[in-house]
Design a protein around this motif. Structure first.
Motif: not given
Length: 241
Positions: A122-123, A164-165, A208-210, A237-240
């Motif tokens: 996801v990104g 966490l993204y 922004a990490a959210v 944007g990327v899923k961490v």
């Protein structure tokens, strides 16, 4: 005188009779021993000798055939053993070949899994550009460079798996009070502000990490209007986790 002559003739006749009988017996024995076809006392022994010789010949033939059969059996057994050895060797080679093929297939499957995992990670990254005259507008991506998971539709990122993204915006603009806001649903997160004067093109960036749940949306809005965005701006944007 006549009586003496008669007596001499009688002795002579007796001698001649004995001579003939002895000659007959001698000749008869010789004939019996020489031919197995005569009928007589000596013919029985000749037939016995003949049968014994025939039996010995038969035993010799049987022994020769048994020896020949033993040789054939040994050859057959040797051939069968050789065939078994070849079959076993061929089977081992086939097993090894199949094992190598399975190992190669497993490696290929793992590689495909990794590729699929990378493809579905996801990104996204998209270029930004254009002019926006309202702060309620949602800034659109003009050229999507990557969209793993297809969660970004060119305007809004919609979370499909919780986690966490991390989101990042880079902005180039010459607009006065030019800036871009990152939103989660209706919540303002961070601002990339390019300055309060516009004599030249200025740059700004923000991250922004959210934590996102399924269905949460992340998007961009102008800080002020009008907002001109240089095409070198970008949104990522990327899923961490």
């Amino acid at each position: 005188m006549s009586t003496l002559v008669n007596l001499l003739w009688l002795v002579l006749a007796n001698v001649m009779v004995e001579y003939r009988v002895e000659s007959f017996l001698i000749n008869g024995h010789a004939n019996v021993s020489g031919s197995p076809l005569d009928n007589g006392y000596y013919n029985i022994y000749s037939k016995i000798d003949y049968l014994e010789r025939a039996l010995q010949n038969l035993e010799t033939v049987v022994q020769q055939k048994e020896t020949h059969m033993d040789t054939l059996l040994r050859q057959v057994l040797l051939t069968v053993n050789e065939m078994d050895a070849k079959i076993e060797s061929s089977g081992s080679q086939k097993i090894e070949t199949n094992t190598l093929r399975l190992q190669n297939m497993s490696l290929e499957i793992e590689q495909l899994k990794k590729l699929n995992k990378n493809d579905t990670a996801v990104g996204f990254t998209t270029e930004l550009s254009g002019t926006y005259n309202s702060t309620s507008s949602i800034i659109r991506g003009t050229l999507i460079l990557y969209n793993g998971g297809n969660a970004y539709n060119g305007t809004v990122f919609t979370c499909r798996s919780p986690g966490l993204y991390l989101f990042h915006v880079s902005l180039m603009s010459d607009s006065r009070l030019g800036g871009i806001l990152i939103y989660k649903n209706s919540q303002q997160l961070t601002l990339a502000f390019a300055g309060d004067e516009n004599p030249q093109v200025n740059g700004a960036s923000v991250s922004a990490a959210v934590w996102l749940s399924v269905g949460d949306q992340v998007y961009l809005r102008p800080y002020s209007s009008p907002l001109w965005i240089n095409h070198n701006s970008a949104f990522t944007g990327v899923k961490v986790h």
